[in-house]
Design a protein around this motif. Structure first.
Motif, short mmCIF file in Angstrom:
data_model
loop_
_atom_site.label_atom_id
_atom_site.label_comp_id
_atom_site.label_asym_id
_atom_site.label_seq_id
_atom_site.Cartn_x
_atom_site.Cartn_y
_atom_site.Cartn_z
N LYS A 17 0.61 -1.51 0.21
CA LYS A 17 -0.36 -0.20 -0.15
C LYS A 17 0.56 1.36 -0.27
CE LYS A 17 -3.69 2.57 2.71
NZ LYS A 17 -3.21 3.98 1.99
N GLY A 18 1.81 1.49 0.43
CA GLY A 18 3.06 2.48 0.68
C GLY A 18 3.62 2.40 -0.17
N THR A 19 3.85 1.40 -1.06
CA THR A 19 4.32 1.76 -2.08
C THR A 19 3.29 2.07 -3.65
OG1 THR A 19 6.32 -0.14 -2.08
CG2 THR A 19 6.24 0.47 -4.63
N ARG A 20 2.24 1.56 -3.12
CA ARG A 20 1.39 2.50 -4.59
C ARG A 20 0.93 3.94 -3.92
NH1 ARG A 20 -2.62 -3.29 -3.89
NH2 ARG A 20 -2.35 -3.87 -5.52
N ASP A 21 0.90 4.06 -2.61
CA ASP A 21 1.11 5.55 -2.84
C ASP A 21 1.71 6.11 -3.06
OD1 ASP A 21 -1.29 5.02 -0.99
OD2 ASP A 21 -0.63 5.38 0.68
N GLN A 22 3.53 5.84 -2.54
CA GLN A 22 4.15 6.93 -3.58
C GLN A 22 4.34 6.45 -5.04
OE1 GLN A 22 7.43 4.11 -1.84
NE2 GLN A 22 7.69 5.92 -0.14
#
Length: 72
Positions: A39-44
């Motif tokens: 999720k963090g990677t997708r947000d970035q």
């Protein structure tokens, strides 16, 4: 099968099930951690895509909090 053999067999099965339950709990914990990282990677990636779009459009990155409402 004698009663002792049956008892030993049941104990071995219960131990195998307990081991599998433990492994499943560990895999579940790892999966939750990986989901959080994903999720963090997708947000970035989404933020970077927005910035790339702004650069490609030739505009400056704007912060909506800095903009005045239309009635000012």
């Amino acid at each position: 099968m004698t009663p002792d053999e049956t008892s030993d067999h049941i104990i071995r099965l219960e131990m195998a099930v307990a081991h599998l339950q433990h492994e499943l709990e560990q895999m579940h914990s790892v999966l939750l951690a990986v989901q959080g990282e994903l999720k963090g990677t997708r947000d970035q990636i989404s933020k970077l895509e927005r910035r790339i779009d702004i650069v490609n459009e030739g505009g400056q990155e704007r912060d909506i909090n800095d903009e005045k409402p239309p009635h000012y």
